[in-house]
Design an enzyme around this catalytic site. Structure first.
Site, short mmCIF file in Angstrom:
data_model
loop_
_atom_site.label_atom_id
_atom_site.label_comp_id
_atom_site.label_asym_id
_atom_site.label_seq_id
_atom_site.Cartn_x
_atom_site.Cartn_y
_atom_site.Cartn_z
N CYS A 86 39.27 38.88 42.80
CA CYS A 86 38.08 39.01 41.96
C CYS A 86 38.02 40.40 41.31
CB CYS A 86 36.84 38.70 42.80
SG CYS A 86 35.38 38.35 41.81
N HIS A 203 38.14 33.49 45.86
CA HIS A 203 38.05 34.30 47.08
C HIS A 203 38.66 33.58 48.28
CE1 HIS A 203 35.40 37.62 45.77
NE2 HIS A 203 34.96 36.75 44.88
N GLU A 205 39.47 34.82 51.08
CA GLU A 205 38.91 35.35 52.34
C GLU A 205 37.60 34.67 52.72
OE1 GLU A 205 38.51 36.59 49.46
OE2 GLU A 205 36.71 37.84 49.29
#
Lengths: 245, 79
Positions: A86, A203, A205
């Site tokens: 990002c 994302h 994660e």
């Protein structure tokens, strides 16, 4: 393995990346402040999401002047694996470590939702454990993820197979209705020519635990761990170079 | 001296903000506004009295920081 998570003033996904590396994958992780000038033995670097330095001028524009970016660039040039997520992707673009630039989303809205991504390339350290054509469901959250490259650059990127992920429908079919931000050629992730630096808007994660609604992001972390292990067992350069820094 | 730096998206780059503003103007009845391109405007107060120095400094700052050459171009006025 040792993850280095770079923290800029305004980063806000640094703890998520740290948590994924340490608590989900049981690896060592270290925060690296943007004013640091060494990488503390990191084997892999993550530039996390957020709003580095406030992003007041352009997303990622000021972060490239942070002192840590010198060692990051040197690490990348030695072949060390670097992942920008990002805002981290935006910083890698502004730093020239990846080709292209980000524009405001088509439609101007901040998009916060799950998207579907087709894996285009598996010969990067972050996609080696994925299958080509595999569809990943991973969340995005951004206002400026409309990836752009001038025609000539775009041609080069496609010819070099540098598009790592594309936005598709749930079946992996390109469809403009499923492109959340207007990115050219539905590009969600690119790598550099050497393929060790990857930037992605979604994302991973945030998609490593069932509790968070999906685990499709795990393959990104599993890939880099596998890549580092094989590099270590072969005593290849990225490992030793990373340690020596 | 004062330098004015106008940063705009290159003509080949889609400008979502400009497009949205154009559509808003159309909905207000301004059909004769055919298109809008939005940009950024910077005023730099420079500690020099030399026009050439001022222009060079403004250009350096624009190249390095104010504009992203991949998507943007800029124009400088000095007075």
């Amino acid at each position: 393995m040792r993850f280095g998570v770079i923290v800029f003033p305004g980063s806000n996904c640094d703890e998520d990346a740290y948590h994924a590396a340490r608590d989900v994958f049981g690896q060592e992780a270290e925060y690296l402040w943007h004013k640091d000038t060494e990488l503390k033995g990191a084997d892999v670097l993550i530039l996390p999401g957020g709003f580095a330095h406030g992003d007041y001028l352009r997303t990622g524009a000021m972060a490239r002047f942070s002192p840590i970016m010198g060692p990051v660039r040197a690490f990348a040039e030695r072949g060390g694996p670097v992942l920008g997520i990002c805002n981290g992707f935006q910083i890698l673009l502004e730093s020239g470590l990846l080709p292209g630039a980000m524009l405001r989303n088509r439609g101007l809205k901040y998009r916060c939702e799950h998207v579907h991504l087709r894996v285009e390339q598996t010969d990067t350290p972050f996609t080696g454990k994925a299958r080509a054509g595999q569809v990943l469901r991973i969340p995005i959250g951004h206002g400026e993820g409309n990836y752009f490259a001038p025609a000539e650059m775009l041609k080069q990127i496609e010819a070099n197979r540098q598009v790592v992920l594309r936005y598709t429908d749930p079946n992996g079919v390109l469809n403009d209705d499923w492109n959340p931000n207007g990115s050219v050629n539905a590009i969600a992730a690119v790598c550099n020519e050497r393929r060790n630096v990857v930037g992605m808007m979604p994302h991973p994660e945030r998609a490593c635990e069932v509790l968070l609604g999906g685990v499709d992001g795990r393959v990104i972390f599993e890939s880099v761990l596998a890549s580092l292990r094989s590099a270590e067992s072969l005593a290849l350069q990225p490992q030793s170079a990373g340690r020596a820094s | 001296m004062r330098a004015r730096v106008f940063v705009t998206l290159k003509p080949s780059v889609f400008d979502p903000q400009g497009r949205t503003i154009a559509e808003a103007l159309h909905s207000l009845g301004y059909q004769n506004v055919e298109d809008v391109r939005q940009g950024k405007y910077f005023e730099l107060d420079l500690a020099t009295t030399e026009t050439a120095t001022a222009r060079a400094l403004a250009a350096e700052v624009a190249d390095k920081v104010l504009a992203n050459p991949v998507i943007e171009s800029y124009r400088i006025e000095v007075e």
